[in-house]
Design a protein around this motif. Structure first.
Motif, PDB file in Angstrom:
ATOM      1  N   GLY A 183       6.686  -7.080  25.643  1.00 21.53           N
ATOM      2  CA  GLY A 183       6.485  -7.550  26.849  1.00 21.53           C
ATOM      3  C   GLY A 183       5.355  -6.849  27.421  1.00 21.53           C
ATOM      4  O   GLY A 183       4.254  -6.595  26.913  1.00 21.53           O
ATOM      5  N   GLU A 184       5.853  -6.150  28.650  1.00 23.89           N
ATOM      6  CA  GLU A 184       4.713  -5.396  29.387  1.00 23.89           C
ATOM      7  C   GLU A 184       5.233  -4.031  29.106  1.00 23.89           C
ATOM      8  O   GLU A 184       4.353  -3.050  29.880  1.00 23.89           O
ATOM      9  CB  GLU A 184       4.849  -5.809  31.005  1.00 23.89           C
ATOM     10  N   ARG A 185       6.059  -3.629  28.513  1.00 27.26           N
ATOM     11  CA  ARG A 185       6.384  -1.887  28.307  1.00 27.26           C
ATOM     12  C   ARG A 185       5.949  -1.548  26.904  1.00 27.26           C
ATOM     13  O   ARG A 185       6.042  -2.193  25.976  1.00 27.26           O
ATOM     14  CB  ARG A 185       7.888  -1.886  28.491  1.00 27.26           C
ATOM     15  N   THR A 186       5.086  -0.479  27.039  1.00 28.43           N
ATOM     16  CA  THR A 186       4.685   0.297  25.735  1.00 28.43           C
ATOM     17  C   THR A 186       5.195   1.771  25.832  1.00 28.43           C
ATOM     18  O   THR A 186       5.433   2.365  26.620  1.00 28.43           O
ATOM     19  CB  THR A 186       3.084   0.435  25.995  1.00 28.43           C
ATOM     20  N   ILE A 187       5.767   1.906  24.180  1.00 30.55           N
ATOM     21  CA  ILE A 187       6.139   3.317  24.119  1.00 30.55           C
ATOM     22  C   ILE A 187       5.421   3.637  23.131  1.00 30.55           C
ATOM     23  O   ILE A 187       5.260   3.133  22.003  1.00 30.55           O
ATOM     24  CB  ILE A 187       7.821   3.110  23.646  1.00 30.55           C
ATOM     25  N   THR A 188       4.836   5.019  23.114  1.00 34.96           N
ATOM     26  CA  THR A 188       4.253   5.871  22.158  1.00 34.96           C
ATOM     27  C   THR A 188       4.982   7.123  21.744  1.00 34.96           C
ATOM     28  O   THR A 188       5.419   7.711  22.223  1.00 34.96           O
ATOM     29  CB  THR A 188       2.723   6.363  22.549  1.00 34.96           C
ATOM     30  N   SER A 189       4.849   7.297  20.405  1.00 35.51           N
ATOM     31  CA  SER A 189       5.482   8.330  19.929  1.00 35.51           C
ATOM     32  C   SER A 189       4.880   8.823  18.536  1.00 35.51           C
ATOM     33  O   SER A 189       4.018   8.160  18.025  1.00 35.51           O
ATOM     34  CB  SER A 189       7.108   8.194  19.473  1.00 35.51           C
ATOM     35  N   THR A 190       5.041   9.950  18.082  1.00 31.68           N
ATOM     36  CA  THR A 190       4.392  10.617  16.824  1.00 31.68           C
ATOM     37  C   THR A 190       5.661  11.156  15.917  1.00 31.68           C
ATOM     38  O   THR A 190       6.659  11.286  16.396  1.00 31.68           O
ATOM     39  CB  THR A 190       3.780  11.814  17.152  1.00 31.68           C
ATOM     40  N   ALA A 191       5.507  10.950  14.739  1.00 31.36           N
ATOM     41  CA  ALA A 191       6.199  11.427  13.776  1.00 31.36           C
ATOM     42  C   ALA A 191       5.711  12.232  12.499  1.00 31.36           C
ATOM     43  O   ALA A 191       4.689  12.176  12.192  1.00 31.36           O
ATOM     44  CB  ALA A 191       7.124  10.273  13.298  1.00 31.36           C
ATOM     45  N   THR A 192       6.479  13.067  11.815  1.00 28.58           N
ATOM     46  CA  THR A 192       6.242  13.622  10.596  1.00 28.58           C
ATOM     47  C   THR A 192       6.678  12.741   9.292  1.00 28.58           C
ATOM     48  O   THR A 192       7.926  12.066   9.611  1.00 28.58           O
ATOM     49  CB  THR A 192       6.610  15.031  10.361  1.00 28.58           C
ATOM     50  N   VAL A 193       5.920  12.889   8.279  1.00 30.80           N
ATOM     51  CA  VAL A 193       6.392  12.066   7.094  1.00 30.80           C
ATOM     52  C   VAL A 193       6.509  12.858   5.888  1.00 30.80           C
ATOM     53  O   VAL A 193       5.576  13.612   5.529  1.00 30.80           O
ATOM     54  CB  VAL A 193       5.187  10.947   6.819  1.00 30.80           C
ATOM     55  N   LYS A 194       7.802  12.830   5.293  1.00 30.78           N
ATOM     56  CA  LYS A 194       8.008  13.494   4.018  1.00 30.78           C
ATOM     57  C   LYS A 194       8.728  12.543   3.249  1.00 30.78           C
ATOM     58  O   LYS A 194       9.615  12.223   3.347  1.00 30.78           O
ATOM     59  CB  LYS A 194       8.958  14.788   4.285  1.00 30.78           C
ATOM     60  N   ASP A 195       7.944  12.229   2.143  1.00 31.62           N
ATOM     61  CA  ASP A 195       8.345  11.437   1.116  1.00 31.62           C
ATOM     62  C   ASP A 195       8.815  10.235   1.760  1.00 31.62           C
ATOM     63  O   ASP A 195       8.112   9.284   2.373  1.00 31.62           O
ATOM     64  CB  ASP A 195       9.638  12.258   0.308  1.00 31.62           C
ATOM     65  N   SER A 196      10.136   9.775   1.589  1.00 29.11           N
ATOM     66  CA  SER A 196      10.515   8.466   2.016  1.00 29.11           C
ATOM     67  C   SER A 196      11.418   8.677   3.369  1.00 29.11           C
ATOM     68  O   SER A 196      12.094   7.746   3.911  1.00 29.11           O
ATOM     69  CB  SER A 196      11.454   7.916   0.968  1.00 29.11           C
ATOM     70  N   ILE A 197      10.991   9.643   4.099  1.00 29.21           N
ATOM     71  CA  ILE A 197      11.429   9.868   5.332  1.00 29.21           C
ATOM     72  C   ILE A 197      10.537  10.049   6.613  1.00 29.21           C
ATOM     73  O   ILE A 197       9.683  10.860   6.499  1.00 29.21           O
ATOM     74  CB  ILE A 197      12.532  10.922   5.488  1.00 29.21           C
ATOM     75  N   ILE A 198      10.535   9.361   7.510  1.00 21.69           N
ATOM     76  CA  ILE A 198       9.829   9.445   8.824  1.00 21.69           C
ATOM     77  C   ILE A 198      10.591  10.127   9.697  1.00 21.69           C
ATOM     78  O   ILE A 198      11.773   9.575  10.191  1.00 21.69           O
ATOM     79  CB  ILE A 198       9.382   8.097   9.170  1.00 21.69           C
ATOM     80  N   HIS A 199      10.321  11.108  10.463  1.00 20.68           N
ATOM     81  CA  HIS A 199      11.059  11.942  11.290  1.00 20.68           C
ATOM     82  C   HIS A 199      10.426  12.150  12.833  1.00 20.68           C
ATOM     83  O   HIS A 199       9.529  12.655  12.945  1.00 20.68           O
ATOM     84  CB  HIS A 199      11.366  13.104  10.840  1.00 20.68           C
ATOM     85  N   PHE A 200      11.011  11.338  13.649  1.00 16.71           N
ATOM     86  CA  PHE A 200      10.530  11.433  15.170  1.00 16.71           C
ATOM     87  C   PHE A 200      11.486  12.700  15.798  1.00 16.71           C
ATOM     88  O   PHE A 200      12.384  12.451  16.029  1.00 16.71           O
ATOM     89  CB  PHE A 200      10.791  10.224  15.809  1.00 16.71           C
ATOM     90  N   ASN A 201      10.657  13.794  16.077  1.00 17.78           N
ATOM     91  CA  ASN A 201      11.391  14.889  16.535  1.00 17.78           C
ATOM     92  C   ASN A 201      10.708  15.568  17.893  1.00 17.78           C
ATOM     93  O   ASN A 201      10.804  16.572  18.182  1.00 17.78           O
ATOM     94  CB  ASN A 201      11.603  15.678  15.372  1.00 17.78           C
ATOM     95  N   GLN A 202      10.151  14.712  18.961  1.00 21.13           N
ATOM     96  CA  GLN A 202       9.378  15.401  19.931  1.00 21.13           C
ATOM     97  C   GLN A 202      10.776  15.932  20.654  1.00 21.13           C
ATOM     98  O   GLN A 202      10.539  16.905  21.465  1.00 21.13           O
ATOM     99  CB  GLN A 202       8.838  14.289  20.821  1.00 21.13           C
TER     100      GLN A 202
END
Length: 272
Positions: A183-202
């Motif tokens: 809708g009108e809400r936006t969320i931004t984030s970053t993650a590390t990628v290792k093989d088959s795992i994406i890790h959001f750890n901020q």
């Protein structure tokens, strides 16, 4: 608007496939052939569910639905814990459905609130040809996706629909940059990628991982649940290269199950 029971009936039939049990890191621990049959009795007023896992068979009959499950109009559903509490097991099952295929995934947490095990269930209707989708990779998700979300509620208030947008790209260091708009809400984030795992750890208190799995599936969950904080569990399914479904089960800071959202999205731009 189709009733919850009528939506359940979209799952009638004999579903053939397998239950693949996974570690919290996505490693396959066991793969068991399965047949799950849902048959309507008494003019579909009662459902008989027969679950065959290898040599084991279990039969259930029910004529009403509990508070822990909700269905979307196309038959997609989720059932699971309605309350997060200390020293209690917690988890949920998600079921996505497309033509003659279903993809289900179960996420379970132990009494210490740690992610404990997952089960990936891939099924097709008996008499139809199964389709083997490849294991999901990060590159399969890059680009801009636009779609529509439908949110339904355990208290059965009217559903809400709203547009969605997701943008995923890798930066020069190989980190995944994500922008999600509901809708009108936006969320931004970053993650590390290792093989088959994406890790959001901020945030060390809210470490979230995405497991990339077989059949275009993905499983998003916290590594450890936190009391008195909102949380969500999510399952995704890349049905076609540019068509994806996601289902999100959301809980409030009180640990109460508050909503279930189904997103259907299409990729409108790729990353060069």
């Amino acid at each position: 608007m189709r009733s919850q029971w009528e939506a359940l009936l979209k799952n009638l039939g004999e579903w053939q496939g397998s239950f693949t049990r996974l570690s919290p890191q996505g490693e396959i621990q066991e793969d068991i052939p399965s047949i799950v049959s849902l048959d309507g009795l008494n003019n579909n007023q009662t459902i008989r569910q027969t679950i065959c896992l290898g040599p084991n068979e279990k039969v259930l009959e029910y004529s009403s639905l509990g508070r822990s499950v909700l269905f979307f109009e196309n038959g997609a559903f989720s059932q699971g814990s309605i309350q997060l509490g200390p020293f209690s097991e917690f988890g949920a099952e998600f079921g996505l459905i497309y033509e003659n295929h279903r993809l289900r995934l179960i996420q379970l947490f132990d009494k210490n609130l740690q992610l404990d095990k997952l089960t990936l269930i891939r099924e097709h209707l008996a008499g139809t040809q199964p389709r083997q989708r490849p294991t999901l990779k990060v590159d399969d998700l890059l680009g801009e996706w636009q779609g529509e979300a439908v949110t339904i509620y355990p208290d059965l208030r009217p559903p809400q629909s709203y547009p969605t947008k997701m943008q995923l790209q890798l930066d020069n260091a190989g980190r995944l940059m994500q922008s999600l708009t509901f809708g009108e809400r936006t969320i931004t984030s970053t993650a590390t990628v290792k093989d088959s795992i994406i890790h959001f750890n901020q945030d060390p208190q809210k470490q979230v991982q995405v497991l990339l799995l077989s059949d275009g599936a993905s499983a998003t969950s916290p590594l450890k649940l936190q009391l008195r904080q909102p949380l969500f569990l999510e399952v995704g399914w890349l049905i076609e290269p540019n068509l994806r479904q996601r289902m999100i089960r959301s809980y409030s800071e009180k640990g109460e199950w508050v909503s279930l959202t189904l997103v259907t999205e299409r990729r409108v731009a790729c990353v060069n």
